[in-house]
Design a protein around this motif. Structure first.
Motif, PDB file in Angstrom:
ATOM      1  N   VAL A 181       0.844  -1.200   0.000  1.00 50.33           N
ATOM      2  CA  VAL A 181       0.000   0.000   0.000  1.00 50.33           C
ATOM      3  C   VAL A 181       0.878   1.250   0.000  1.00 50.33           C
TER       4      VAL A 181
ATOM      5  N   LYS B 229       1.232   4.580  -2.675  1.00 46.22           N
ATOM      6  CA  LYS B 229       1.158   5.989  -2.259  1.00 46.22           C
ATOM      7  C   LYS B 229       2.406   6.746  -2.694  1.00 46.22           C
TER       8      LYS B 229
ATOM      9  N   GLU C 134      -4.904   8.146  -1.304  1.00 41.88           N
ATOM     10  CA  GLU C 134      -5.572   7.080  -0.543  1.00 41.88           C
ATOM     11  C   GLU C 134      -6.951   6.784  -1.115  1.00 41.88           C
ATOM     12  N   ASP C 135      -7.651   7.805  -1.581  1.00 48.76           N
ATOM     13  CA  ASP C 135      -8.983   7.567  -2.156  1.00 48.76           C
ATOM     14  C   ASP C 135      -8.901   6.757  -3.448  1.00 48.76           C
TER      15      ASP C 135
ATOM     16  N   PHE D 274      -8.195   3.225  -2.301  1.00 47.11           N
ATOM     17  CA  PHE D 274      -9.460   2.682  -1.760  1.00 47.11           C
ATOM     18  C   PHE D 274     -10.330   2.147  -2.902  1.00 47.11           C
TER      19      PHE D 274
ATOM     20  N   LEU E   4      -4.920   2.459   5.251  1.00 49.19           N
ATOM     21  CA  LEU E   4      -5.231   3.774   4.693  1.00 49.19           C
ATOM     22  C   LEU E   4      -5.732   4.648   5.836  1.00 49.19           C
ATOM     23  N   GLY E   5      -5.081   5.819   6.006  1.00 51.90           N
ATOM     24  CA  GLY E   5      -5.483   6.739   7.077  1.00 51.90           C
ATOM     25  C   GLY E   5      -6.935   7.163   6.944  1.00 51.90           C
ATOM     26  N   ILE E   6      -7.420   7.300   5.699  1.00 51.65           N
ATOM     27  CA  ILE E   6      -8.811   7.727   5.498  1.00 51.65           C
ATOM     28  C   ILE E   6      -9.797   6.730   6.118  1.00 51.65           C
ATOM     29  N   LEU E   7      -9.413   5.460   6.210  1.00 51.91           N
ATOM     30  CA  LEU E   7     -10.335   4.455   6.755  1.00 51.91           C
ATOM     31  C   LEU E   7     -10.318   4.431   8.283  1.00 51.91           C
TER      32      LEU E   7
END
Lengths: 107, 193
Positions: free
Chosen positions: A61, A65, A71-72, A75, B3-6
């Protein structure tokens, strides 16, 4: 074969992740869904999600990045990869079932 | 999660909900629940609708049977979070921990009806190899399982083939046994919606 509620809900999910609004482009999402044609390191991440998700690591991951994906975007592409592989399996099994009962179509 | 957003990217509504869950259950909201609240219009809303129909919608399979299939598929996918969550839920639904443990240890010798065993074997092959044949389906049908039951089991398999991959890729955090029990209680009372 009967087109039941679950099949309709499945199609709605697939249509949304592939064709709805997103941060990753529709082309990238489609590539993640089919597990083919993304640039590295995204392709390596997506391939792990599809084929051996238990081997995914922090490094997979963070490599995506570092290479510039948000991150979106990650996702969305991970979701597309997971839904894509599961969809291939679901459709292959429904086709095998249709074969077994002699309707000759996957429905 | 990876993921930081999660972990931190939620709006006020979900944040408040997660706090309430912690307050009332005494346990953090499970990552599997949290991600359905991250940009729910992209994935969570539709996935929850599908999963609810597969796991709690009308079916000749009991809720326990479907939770057991979820646990088994998750084991084939080597997803520790989902194995724990759904073996706990299956054990609670059946009121039988030993049966669930036996299935996860060895499907062939576990005390199960032939139809459920044959169905789970087919789901295991589909999950491990990505495909099954018409002959595999005939074997399941020959045990008396209906076409609709096979379709229903394939929907469970789709839901967990997807969720297991997200759990493994995003790094869902394992919970304590008590928290998995609280989650199982919730899933049996309220389902996946």
């Amino acid at each position: 074969m009967v087109d039941d509620k679950k099949r309709t809900l499945h199609r709605a999910l697939v249509d949304r992740v592939l064709h709805g609004e997103g941060r990753a482009s529709p082309e990238q999402r489609s590539a993640a869904f089919t597990n083919a044609g993304l640039p590295e390191p995204l392709q390596a991440l997506v391939d792990k999600v599809a084929a051996m998700s238990w081997k995914a690591t922090d490094a997979d991951v963070s490599a995506a990045k570092t290479a510039g994906s948000s991150e979106d975007e990650i996702f969305e592409l991970v979701i597309c990869a997971a839904v894509g592989q599961s969809t291939r399996q679901y459709e292959a099994a429904l086709a095998a079932l249709a074969d077994a009962i002699g309707t000759g179509e996957s429905g | 999660m990876r993921l930081g957003i999660l972990d931190h990217g939620y709006g006020l509504g979900p944040k408040l909900l997660f706090q309430l869950i912690r307050l009332f259950s005494g346990h953090p909201a499970p990552d599997a629940a949290k991600i359905t609240f991250y940009r729910p219009d992209f994935y969570g809303t539709r996935m929850k609708a599908f999963t609810q129909e597969a796991m709690r919608g009308p079916s000749a399979w009991s809720v326990g049977d479907r939770e057991l299939m979820a646990a088994y598929v998750s084991r084939v996918n080597e997803c520790p979070f989902c194995v724990a969550a759904h073996s706990t839920t299956a054990a609670r639904a059946y009121q039988d921990e030993r049966k669930v443990a036996a299935v996860l240890a060895d499907l062939d010798s576990a005390p199960l009806p032939d139809g459920l065993r044959a169905t789970m074997r087919m789901l295991g092959k589909l999950t491990a190899e990505g495909a099954v044949t018409a002959e595999d389906m005939r074997v399941v049908l020959s045990t008396g399982v209906s076409v609709q039951q096979i379709e229903d089991s394939l929907a469970v398999c789709f839901a967990f083939n997807t969720t297991d991959r997200l759990a493994n890729a995003f790094g869902f955090e394992l919970l304590s046994p008590e928290a998995f029990q609280a989650g199982a209680k919730y899933l049996l009372r309220r389902g996946y919606q």
